[in-house]
Write a protein that holds these residues in place. Structure first.
Motif, PDB file in Angstrom:
ATOM      1  N   ALA A  79       0.823  -1.208   0.000  1.00 28.67           N
ATOM      2  CA  ALA A  79       0.000   0.000   0.000  1.00 28.67           C
ATOM      3  C   ALA A  79       0.861   1.263   0.000  1.00 28.67           C
ATOM      4  CB  ALA A  79      -0.935  -0.002   1.214  1.00 28.67           C
ATOM      5  N   ASP A  80       1.933   1.265   0.781  1.00 26.13           N
ATOM      6  CA  ASP A  80       2.820   2.433   0.834  1.00 26.13           C
ATOM      7  C   ASP A  80       3.483   2.682  -0.516  1.00 26.13           C
ATOM      8  OD1 ASP A  80       2.206   2.832   3.487  1.00 26.13           O
ATOM      9  OD2 ASP A  80       4.037   1.902   4.260  1.00 26.13           O
ATOM     10  N   ALA A  81       3.906   1.592  -1.170  1.00 29.69           N
ATOM     11  CA  ALA A  81       4.558   1.737  -2.474  1.00 29.69           C
ATOM     12  C   ALA A  81       3.571   2.254  -3.521  1.00 29.69           C
ATOM     13  CB  ALA A  81       5.134   0.388  -2.917  1.00 29.69           C
ATOM     14  N   LEU A  82       2.348   1.773  -3.474  1.00 29.67           N
ATOM     15  CA  LEU A  82       1.324   2.256  -4.407  1.00 29.67           C
ATOM     16  C   LEU A  82       1.064   3.741  -4.205  1.00 29.67           C
ATOM     17  CD1 LEU A  82      -1.231  -0.698  -4.231  1.00 29.67           C
ATOM     18  CD2 LEU A  82       0.137  -0.048  -6.225  1.00 29.67           C
ATOM     19  N   GLU A  83       1.030   4.168  -2.962  1.00 25.83           N
ATOM     20  CA  GLU A  83       0.808   5.586  -2.679  1.00 25.83           C
ATOM     21  C   GLU A  83       1.972   6.433  -3.177  1.00 25.83           C
ATOM     22  OE1 GLU A  83      -0.046   8.471   1.182  1.00 25.83           O
ATOM     23  OE2 GLU A  83      -0.509   6.329   1.286  1.00 25.83           O
ATOM     24  N   HIS A  84       3.190   5.934  -2.990  1.00 28.71           N
ATOM     25  CA  HIS A  84       4.363   6.657  -3.470  1.00 28.71           C
ATOM     26  C   HIS A  84       4.338   6.790  -4.995  1.00 28.71           C
ATOM     27  CE1 HIS A  84       8.548   7.942  -3.846  1.00 28.71           C
ATOM     28  NE2 HIS A  84       8.694   7.012  -4.774  1.00 28.71           N
ATOM     29  N   LEU A  85       4.038   5.698  -5.681  1.00 29.46           N
ATOM     30  CA  LEU A  85       3.960   5.725  -7.146  1.00 29.46           C
ATOM     31  C   LEU A  85       2.856   6.657  -7.622  1.00 29.46           C
ATOM     32  CD1 LEU A  85       4.455   1.912  -7.799  1.00 29.46           C
ATOM     33  CD2 LEU A  85       6.017   3.728  -8.542  1.00 29.46           C
ATOM     34  N   ASP A 113       1.643   9.342  -6.073  1.00 31.54           N
ATOM     35  CA  ASP A 113       2.035  10.740  -5.878  1.00 31.54           C
ATOM     36  C   ASP A 113       3.028  11.198  -6.932  1.00 31.54           C
ATOM     37  OD1 ASP A 113       0.407  10.693  -3.679  1.00 31.54           O
ATOM     38  OD2 ASP A 113       2.016  10.668  -2.193  1.00 31.54           O
ATOM     39  N   ARG A 114       3.980  10.325  -7.242  1.00 31.35           N
ATOM     40  CA  ARG A 114       5.028  10.695  -8.200  1.00 31.35           C
ATOM     41  C   ARG A 114       4.454  10.858  -9.605  1.00 31.35           C
ATOM     42  NH1 ARG A 114       9.706   6.570  -8.210  1.00 31.35           N
ATOM     43  NH2 ARG A 114       8.581   5.519  -9.885  1.00 31.35           N
ATOM     44  N   HIS A 115       3.652   9.926 -10.036  1.00 30.25           N
ATOM     45  CA  HIS A 115       3.154   9.967 -11.411  1.00 30.25           C
ATOM     46  C   HIS A 115       2.017  10.967 -11.584  1.00 30.25           C
ATOM     47  CE1 HIS A 115       5.522   6.772 -13.356  1.00 30.25           C
ATOM     48  NE2 HIS A 115       5.628   6.302 -12.118  1.00 30.25           N
ATOM     49  N   CYS A 116       1.219  11.161 -10.566  1.00 29.66           N
ATOM     50  CA  CYS A 116       0.178  12.189 -10.661  1.00 29.66           C
ATOM     51  C   CYS A 116       0.809  13.574 -10.756  1.00 29.66           C
ATOM     52  CB  CYS A 116      -0.757  12.112  -9.455  1.00 29.66           C
ATOM     53  SG  CYS A 116      -1.978  10.778  -9.559  1.00 29.66           S
ATOM     54  N   GLY A 176       0.364  16.243 -13.739  1.00 29.17           N
ATOM     55  CA  GLY A 176      -0.386  17.437 -13.375  1.00 29.17           C
ATOM     56  C   GLY A 176      -1.781  17.124 -12.863  1.00 29.17           C
ATOM     57  N   ILE A 177      -1.908  15.988 -12.159  1.00 26.97           N
ATOM     58  CA  ILE A 177      -3.202  15.513 -11.649  1.00 26.97           C
ATOM     59  C   ILE A 177      -3.142  15.454 -10.124  1.00 26.97           C
ATOM     60  CG2 ILE A 177      -4.767  13.528 -11.575  1.00 26.97           C
ATOM     61  CD1 ILE A 177      -3.801  12.806 -14.386  1.00 26.97           C
ATOM     62  N   ALA A 178      -4.234  15.793  -9.466  1.00 24.40           N
ATOM     63  CA  ALA A 178      -4.289  15.682  -8.006  1.00 24.40           C
ATOM     64  C   ALA A 178      -4.035  14.235  -7.601  1.00 24.40           C
ATOM     65  CB  ALA A 178      -5.656  16.138  -7.494  1.00 24.40           C
ATOM     66  N   PRO A 179      -3.255  14.001  -6.547  1.00 27.11           N
ATOM     67  CA  PRO A 179      -2.878  12.638  -6.146  1.00 27.11           C
ATOM     68  C   PRO A 179      -4.008  11.879  -5.462  1.00 27.11           C
ATOM     69  CG  PRO A 179      -1.971  14.206  -4.600  1.00 27.11           C
ATOM     70  CD  PRO A 179      -2.619  15.016  -5.688  1.00 27.11           C
ATOM     71  N   ILE A 229      -1.557   5.369 -13.996  1.00 27.51           N
ATOM     72  CA  ILE A 229      -2.218   5.939 -12.819  1.00 27.51           C
ATOM     73  C   ILE A 229      -3.539   5.206 -12.559  1.00 27.51           C
ATOM     74  CG2 ILE A 229      -3.381   8.009 -11.931  1.00 27.51           C
ATOM     75  CD1 ILE A 229      -1.188   9.648 -13.399  1.00 27.51           C
ATOM     76  N   ARG A 230      -4.263   4.898 -13.610  1.00 26.23           N
ATOM     77  CA  ARG A 230      -5.515   4.149 -13.443  1.00 26.23           C
ATOM     78  C   ARG A 230      -5.237   2.737 -12.934  1.00 26.23           C
ATOM     79  NH1 ARG A 230      -7.137   6.967 -18.708  1.00 26.23           N
ATOM     80  NH2 ARG A 230      -8.800   8.414 -18.063  1.00 26.23           N
TER      81      ARG A 230
END
Length: 367
Positions: free
Chosen positions: A215-221, A223-226, A230-233, A265-266
């Motif tokens: 879950a932490d890694a998914l959140e990190h990815l 935030d970085r890619h959003c 230019g998309i809200a995380p 991101i999807r």
């Protein structure tokens, strides 16, 4: 195809389940398939596969529109139908989880008898404690149940503690051990690979001991890619619309990078949904196992509370009278509309009864 022909494929191939979910959303399917998807065994996985398919279709529409492919309108229609079905299934899931939440309420939260016993215990703390200790000892139990030292701040703590105590059977394979030993950046790379390859999912990431780091890694990815896009995380397959004129003005490489990043991101959103699905399922399993472990002590405490009520019979009767208007006819079961997420509603009832015990006004209820 009938469910009997698909069941094994659903178990081993996520893409088959996703294809079935799309088929069900966009046209009629065999009745046994529709029934199976809605069953307790499959509804969570159905929702997950449908969500994944919705993300893929949205990205497909963007790609087809960019390339001016004539199939874009057909895929746009399919995407819309699948998105509608996602909303429908999400509603079904909310209703199912509400029922599960109701089922997990303790009896003292759903029944006036139990609630009144709890109020008496709160008022007669020392006497109640003495009765409970005596009953536990009489039954030959240890003074405290095996989980007396349990302290969990979140679902991940609870799941990991359950694995350590052996409450759930989750042996660590060599692959799981290897992932647990990876530094954060290396595990994040492995999670990113899992996101991009539907056919080669890393089953080890779904192990109870890896759910937190997954879950932490998914959140990190995310935030970085959003940020790059230019998309809200947020975890969502529904992203701000693309301006095709801007894409057509770019180089092909730049445009495809944007489209592919949005697809990634999807896919992250789907993996996060899947991760949380595993967390919920394991949390329910752990809660059930914890209850089973503590049951002998809970039974002893329940018996001691009954004795407390017998010792204070008049007060018990008075409090039960106060609960009367909130119960089912000729029953001590509290009507469901008077129960909230944390128990008895209206919330002022229990504090007022505790005060009545404290100041002696409880006897007025017997008048």
């Amino acid at each position: 195809m009938a469910y009997a022909d698909l069941e094994r494929w659903w178990e081993v191939d996520f893409n088959v389940l996703a294809s079935t979910a799309v088929a069900e959303a966009t046209g009629p399917v065999q009745p046994s398939v529709a029934e199976a998807l809605r069953s307790d065994d499959w509804i969570e996985q159905w929702a997950d596969a449908l969500y994944a398919a919705s993300g893929e279709l949205k990205s497909s529409v963007e790609r087809l529109e960019y390339t001016r492919d004539p199939r874009v309108e057909k895929n746009r229609k399919r995407s819309g139908l699948v998105a509608q079905r996602v909303g429908h299934v999400n509603t079904m899931l909310r209703e199912r989880r509400a029922q599960q939440g109701w089922d997990m309420f303790s009896s003292w939260q759903k029944d006036a008898h139990g609630a009144v016993l709890s109020i008496l215990v709160s008022h007669y703390r020392d006497e109640s404690r003495e009765l409970a200790c005596a009953e536990i000892a009489r039954r030959g139990l240890a003074p405290q149940h095996p989980l007396w030292d349990l302290h969990c701040d979140n679902a991940y703590d609870m799941i990991e503690d359950a694995v350590q105590r052996g409450l759930i059977n989750a042996p660590a394979t060599p692959e799981v051990t290897s992932l647990l030993n990876l530094p954060t950046h290396a595990l994040t790379d492995r999670v990113a690979k899992d996101v991009t390859q539907q056919e080669e999912r890393c089953s080890a990431l779904r192990h109870p001991l890896l759910l937190r780091r997954w879950a932490d890694a998914l959140e990190h990815l995310r935030d970085r890619h959003c940020e790059l896009a230019g998309i809200a995380p947020v975890f969502s397959v529904t992203l701000p619309g693309l301006k095709m004129r801007d894409l057509w003005a770019m180089s092909t490489e730049e445009a495809r990078t944007i489209i592919n990043r949005r697809r990634f991101i999807r896919a992250l959103a789907q993996r996060n949904r899947e991760c949380q699905m595993h967390v919920r399922e394991l949390s329910r399993t752990v809660a059930k196992r914890q209850t089973e472990v503590k049951q002998p002590w809970n039974d002893a405490v329940s018996a001691s509370r009954e004795e407390l009520a017998r010792r204070h019979e008049e007060q018990y009767k008075a409090l039960m009278i106060a609960f009367g208007p909130f119960c089912e006819d000729e029953s001590t079961a509290i009507r469901r509309e008077f129960l909230g997420r944390r128990g008895v509603v209206p919330k002022e009832l229990i504090p007022s009864l505790k005060q009545a015990l404290a100041d002696g006004s409880w006897s007025n209820l017997l008048a």
